[in-house]
Write an enzyme that holds these catalytic residues in place. Structure first.
Site, mmCIF file in Angstrom:
data_model
loop_
_atom_site.group_PDB
_atom_site.id
_atom_site.type_symbol
_atom_site.label_atom_id
_atom_site.label_comp_id
_atom_site.label_asym_id
_atom_site.label_seq_id
_atom_site.Cartn_x
_atom_site.Cartn_y
_atom_site.Cartn_z
ATOM 1 N N ASP A 20 -1.637 -0.767 46.874
ATOM 2 C CA ASP A 20 -1.278 0.464 47.098
ATOM 3 C C ASP A 20 -2.591 1.186 47.963
ATOM 4 O OD1 ASP A 20 0.517 2.770 47.588
ATOM 5 O OD2 ASP A 20 0.208 3.731 45.666
ATOM 6 N N ASN A 68 10.675 1.067 49.209
ATOM 7 C CA ASN A 68 10.148 1.035 50.512
ATOM 8 C C ASN A 68 11.007 0.778 51.778
ATOM 9 O OD1 ASN A 68 7.089 -0.943 49.368
ATOM 10 N ND2 ASN A 68 7.331 1.499 49.351
HETATM 11 C C1 IPE Z 1 4.273 0.607 45.299
HETATM 12 O O1 IPE Z 1 3.798 1.292 46.043
HETATM 13 C C2 IPE Z 1 4.996 -0.621 46.317
HETATM 14 C C3 IPE Z 1 3.882 -1.450 46.874
HETATM 15 C C4 IPE Z 1 2.764 -1.338 46.753
HETATM 16 C C5 IPE Z 1 4.439 -2.496 47.769
HETATM 17 P P1 IPE Z 1 4.573 2.694 46.656
HETATM 18 O O2 IPE Z 1 3.607 3.664 47.514
HETATM 19 O O3 IPE Z 1 5.741 2.290 47.363
HETATM 20 O O4 IPE Z 1 4.667 3.556 45.220
HETATM 21 P P2 IPE Z 1 5.073 5.162 44.958
HETATM 22 O O5 IPE Z 1 5.956 5.522 45.780
HETATM 23 O O6 IPE Z 1 3.533 5.874 45.187
HETATM 24 O O7 IPE Z 1 5.355 5.010 43.621
HETATM 25 C C1 IPE Z 2 0.965 0.198 50.188
HETATM 26 O O1 IPE Z 2 0.317 1.133 50.789
HETATM 27 C C2 IPE Z 2 1.730 -0.995 50.844
HETATM 28 C C3 IPE Z 2 3.515 -0.758 50.605
HETATM 29 C C4 IPE Z 2 3.822 0.121 50.086
HETATM 30 C C5 IPE Z 2 3.929 -1.566 51.800
HETATM 31 P P1 IPE Z 2 1.240 2.257 50.890
HETATM 32 O O2 IPE Z 2 2.005 2.253 52.215
HETATM 33 O O3 IPE Z 2 2.157 2.741 50.002
HETATM 34 O O4 IPE Z 2 0.005 3.335 51.171
HETATM 35 P P2 IPE Z 2 -0.231 4.715 50.623
HETATM 36 O O5 IPE Z 2 0.188 4.923 49.381
HETATM 37 O O6 IPE Z 2 0.769 5.723 51.600
HETATM 38 O O7 IPE Z 2 -1.479 5.306 51.022
HETATM 39 MG MG MG Z 3 1.799 4.117 48.251
#
Ligand code: IPE
Ligand code: IPE
Ligand code: MG
Length: 233
Positions: A20, A68
């Site tokens: 993340d 996502n």
């Molecule tokens: C968790 O991250 C999913 C992945 C890393 C693929 P998210 O960014 O989707 O999680 P939340 O929304 O902060 O819980």
């Molecule tokens: C994790 O990074 C990757 C996916 C969830 C696909 P994020 O896209 O959630 O990045 P932040 O949390 O918005 O920084």
């Molecule tokens: Mg994230």
């Protein structure tokens, strides 16, 4: 008695990463989120290599959650493209390094060309058993558990928890010893809710694109200092 000893990195069978922080990494640099995801793929490559170099045989990565999908269409499209590029580019290395690819999640959601490269990666590496890279794509643990319940319906007896686990995507993997989440949030976000029962949890402020081997080594050494009791005394 052996469960009561301090955990040792050599006892790690499986490490999982909730990757993340890509979007925030890009935002800090006034770049589009896509750039964070691109950098995140580089980190994924380096970190999985480092994990296998350290003798850990199973690594899981949360790449795309079932939730996502609700991100803006453009971002979802970009993420799917990055997954395709990554798998196409890395397949020869997976074969060379004898890494088996597994996937967890509802893959049928993805466009046909993405499904083809996913299936190709599975088929071309299916005969390897030493090292496994398990990629969660369109994965949600609640969906996985419901799916397992539906699969289990065909049995006529009361099933055990071991049998139940055989209906999960992770049927060929040991449970994760460690779950590492980068990006500063302290939650599992629907990741491996069944499998995580006795995983050691690590939450790092580091954004995934900045995560590196040194931090991995710090985690492994802290893991070595944790006492896993598994409910015993
Ligand atoms: C968790 O991250 C999913 C992945 C890393 C693929 P998210 O960014 O989707 O999680 P939340 O929304 O902060 O819980
Ligand atoms: C994790 O990074 C990757 C996916 C969830 C696909 P994020 O896209 O959630 O990045 P932040 O949390 O918005 O920084
Ligand atoms: Mg994230």
């Amino acid at each position: 008695m052996k469960d009561l000893k301090k955990a040792s990195p050599s006892q790690i069978n499986h490490i999982a990463f909730i990757m993340d922080g890509n979007g925030r990494w890009a935002k800090q640099r006034l770049m589009p989120r896509l750039m964070g995801h691109k950098k995140g793929v580089e980190t994924l490559k380096k970190v999985t290599e480092a994990v296998f170099e350290r003798g850990i045989r199973h690594v899981s990565v949360y790449a795309f959650s079932s939730e996502n999908k609700e991100r803006p269409v453009e971002e979802v499209k970009n993420l799917v493209s990055l997954v395709k590029e990554y798998l196409k580019r890395e397949l020869k290395n997976f074969v060379k390094n004898e890494i088996r690819l597994e996937f967890m999640g509802a893959i049928d959601y993805f466009p046909k060309d993405a499904q083809e490269i996913i299936n190709d990666s599975i088929e071309k590496t299916a005969h390897f058993s030493e090292k496994v890279l398990n990629i969660a794509l369109n994965y949600g643990a609640q969906d996985e558990i419901v799916r397992a319940v539906n699969l289990a319906k065909s049995t006529t007896h009361d099933i055990t928890k071991e049998e139940f686990a055989s209906f999960l995507y992770t049927k060929n993997l040991p449970p994760p010893d460690l779950i590492v989440r980068t990006g500063g949030d302290k939650r599992l976000s629907n990741f491996m809710l069944f499998q995580a029962a006795y995983a050691e949890l690590f939450f790092l402020n580091t954004l995934w694109p900045d995560f590196n081997e040194n931090e991995l080594d710090d985690i492994l050494s802290e893991f070595g200092n944790r006492q896993r009791r598994f409910g015993k005394v």
